[in-house]
Design a protein around this motif. Structure first.
Motif, PDB file in Angstrom:
ATOM      1  N   SER A 147       0.819  -1.208   0.000  1.00  0.00           N
ATOM      2  CA  SER A 147       0.000   0.000   0.000  1.00  0.00           C
ATOM      3  C   SER A 147       0.858   1.265   0.000  1.00  0.00           C
ATOM      4  O   SER A 147       0.349   2.377   0.166  1.00  0.00           O
ATOM      5  N   TYR A 188     -11.654   5.790  -2.351  1.00  0.00           N
ATOM      6  CA  TYR A 188     -10.701   4.762  -2.786  1.00  0.00           C
ATOM      7  C   TYR A 188      -9.658   5.296  -3.767  1.00  0.00           C
ATOM      8  O   TYR A 188      -8.596   4.693  -3.942  1.00  0.00           O
ATOM      9  N   TRP A 220      -7.410   4.108   1.638  1.00  0.00           N
ATOM     10  CA  TRP A 220      -7.424   2.898   0.818  1.00  0.00           C
ATOM     11  C   TRP A 220      -6.249   2.810  -0.162  1.00  0.00           C
ATOM     12  O   TRP A 220      -5.695   1.753  -0.378  1.00  0.00           O
ATOM     13  N   VAL A 222      -6.058   2.754  -3.474  1.00  0.00           N
ATOM     14  CA  VAL A 222      -6.241   1.751  -4.523  1.00  0.00           C
ATOM     15  C   VAL A 222      -5.259   1.914  -5.681  1.00  0.00           C
ATOM     16  O   VAL A 222      -4.680   0.921  -6.150  1.00  0.00           O
ATOM     17  N   ALA A 247     -16.446  -3.728  -5.598  1.00  0.00           N
ATOM     18  CA  ALA A 247     -16.060  -3.577  -4.196  1.00  0.00           C
ATOM     19  C   ALA A 247     -16.796  -2.431  -3.531  1.00  0.00           C
ATOM     20  O   ALA A 247     -17.301  -1.514  -4.185  1.00  0.00           O
ATOM     21  N   PHE A 268     -15.451  -7.758  -3.289  1.00  0.00           N
ATOM     22  CA  PHE A 268     -14.688  -7.409  -2.093  1.00  0.00           C
ATOM     23  C   PHE A 268     -15.585  -6.521  -1.238  1.00  0.00           C
ATOM     24  O   PHE A 268     -15.876  -5.379  -1.603  1.00  0.00           O
ATOM     25  N   THR A 280     -16.367  -4.984   2.686  1.00  0.00           N
ATOM     26  CA  THR A 280     -15.852  -4.754   4.037  1.00  0.00           C
ATOM     27  C   THR A 280     -16.910  -4.049   4.874  1.00  0.00           C
ATOM     28  O   THR A 280     -17.644  -3.204   4.371  1.00  0.00           O
ATOM     29  N   SER A 323     -12.545   1.950   7.786  1.00  0.00           N
ATOM     30  CA  SER A 323     -11.820   1.280   6.701  1.00  0.00           C
ATOM     31  C   SER A 323     -10.481   0.685   7.117  1.00  0.00           C
ATOM     32  O   SER A 323      -9.803   0.065   6.288  1.00  0.00           O
ATOM     33  N   GLY A 369     -10.069  -3.206   6.566  1.00  0.00           N
ATOM     34  CA  GLY A 369     -10.295  -3.503   5.152  1.00  0.00           C
ATOM     35  C   GLY A 369      -9.181  -3.000   4.269  1.00  0.00           C
ATOM     36  O   GLY A 369      -8.740  -3.683   3.336  1.00  0.00           O
ATOM     37  N   ALA A 370      -8.695  -1.793   4.563  1.00  0.00           N
ATOM     38  CA  ALA A 370      -7.607  -1.226   3.763  1.00  0.00           C
ATOM     39  C   ALA A 370      -6.319  -2.008   3.944  1.00  0.00           C
ATOM     40  O   ALA A 370      -5.555  -2.206   2.999  1.00  0.00           O
ATOM     41  N   LEU A 408      -6.576  -5.061   1.742  1.00  0.00           N
ATOM     42  CA  LEU A 408      -6.810  -4.865   0.312  1.00  0.00           C
ATOM     43  C   LEU A 408      -5.824  -5.609  -0.586  1.00  0.00           C
ATOM     44  O   LEU A 408      -6.260  -6.325  -1.511  1.00  0.00           O
ATOM     45  N   LEU A 442      -7.147  -8.585  -3.100  1.00  0.00           N
ATOM     46  CA  LEU A 442      -7.034  -8.502  -4.556  1.00  0.00           C
ATOM     47  C   LEU A 442      -6.268  -9.694  -5.110  1.00  0.00           C
ATOM     48  O   LEU A 442      -6.668 -10.286  -6.123  1.00  0.00           O
TER      49      LEU A 442
END
Length: 311
Positions: A35, A89, A96, A98, A185, A209, A211, A292, A295-296, A299, A303
């Motif tokens: 991330s 996101y 997040w 993304v 998601a 996905f 959360t 989040s 969940g983050a 991620l 994925l």
């Protein structure tokens, strides 16, 4: 001397009267290396757009954006992943991240060349103060989020397929029509929304996905029983033939409990239903609250797991 004798008693009374510090269940969830931006990794681009109106939800405009990876070749069809509550996101520095995660996993070949479509819920600005914000910094106006996301109907999936995906492709990208190459998601109400889209349209989305998903009776309570609530989904899953859907789901034991339901129980019931029907799913129950953080953190793992059959 009397004062010195009284001090321990006063201190004890003070400590007893003090409110205990609330545990921080979320601080344990931190973003990992996938991330974080890394030197030498090709960076995709995020382009923001605005939709003024829609056929499915008349009067409601919305912001949306596209992430296109550096490796994308315009002559080829790419995989697609749609994120509800898109702006949260789409940032490279938000919770997040993304685009950063996609950059890293695509470069490592842990997921295929995938374009992300970030979509905000429908919104009508306050006509008297269109640029105004409330005390929490949110725009003033009317949001269509709950109606779009918490409903268990085919309306929002139809909107995605008939309006948003063609609109995104009009910007010069091409998406595969193979459901194995399409994912969706979301978090909270966006989480049940993502599963709802795949449930109604498994021929269009086969990877989910979700959360802190709101698999609770939000629409039933708001409409006073006139609409079905997401709490019906576990039984719907049990009563229906198994569909071609792969799900990665997360929740926390300290998630919400309110008039709409109990989030941890609702998510556990969904996982139990998927297990009973033989779905390809992974459910992670942490300790977090309704945000989040967990969940983050998950991620990149989610994925890689969801896309393991497409490289």
């Amino acid at each position: 001397m009397k004062l010195l004798r009284l001090l321990p008693c006063l201190l004890a009374i003070s400590l007893l009267g003090a409110e205990p510090k609330k545990p921080d269940y979320d601080s344990q969830y931190v973003l990992g290396p996938d991330s974080q931006e890394k030197a030498g990794v090709p960076k995709g681009t995020v382009t923001e757009y605005e939709m003024e109106d829609s056929k499915a939800f008349p009067g409601y405009g919305r912001k949306w954006a596209l992430y296109v990876p550096k490796q994308y070749v315009a002559s080829k069809e790419a995989c697609l992943m749609i994120f509800q509550d898109g702006p949260g996101y789409a940032s490279r520095t938000g919770s997040w991240r993304v685009p950063v995660v996609f950059d890293n996993l695509i470069a490592q070949k842990k997921m295929p060349v995938t374009i992300a479509l970030f979509i905000a819920p429908g919104f009508i600005p306050d006509p008297k103060n269109p640029s105004g914000k409330d005390k929490k910094g949110r725009p003033l106006g009317k949001s269509n989020r709950s109606f779009e996301y918490d409903s268990v109907t085919d309306l929002y999936p139809q909107f995605l397929i008939e309006e948003m995906i063609p609109l995104a492709e009009s910007k010069g990208v091409k998406f595969s029509k193979d459901p194995a190459r399409r994912a969706i998601a979301g978090a909270s109400s966006g989480g049940i929304c993502a599963f709802n889209a795949a449930w109604h349209r498994p021929e269009s989305f086969s990877k989910v996905f979700t959360t802190i998903g709101s698999f609770t009776n939000i629409r039933g309570v708001i409409s006073k029983g006139a609409e079905k609530g997401g709490d019906l989904y576990p039984q719907m899953v049990l009563d229906s033939p198994k569909k071609n859907i792969r799900i990665f789901s997360q929740d926390g034991t300290h998630d919400l409990t309110n008039e709409f339901g109990v989030w941890p129980e609702a998510n556990q019931k969904m996982a139990d239903a998927w297990k009973a029907k033989g779905y390809d799913y992974k459910f992670v129950m942490g300790e977090g609250t309704h945000n989040s953080r967990h969940g983050a953190q998950l991620l990149p793992e989610a994925l890689s797991w969801l896309w393991r059959d497409v490289r």
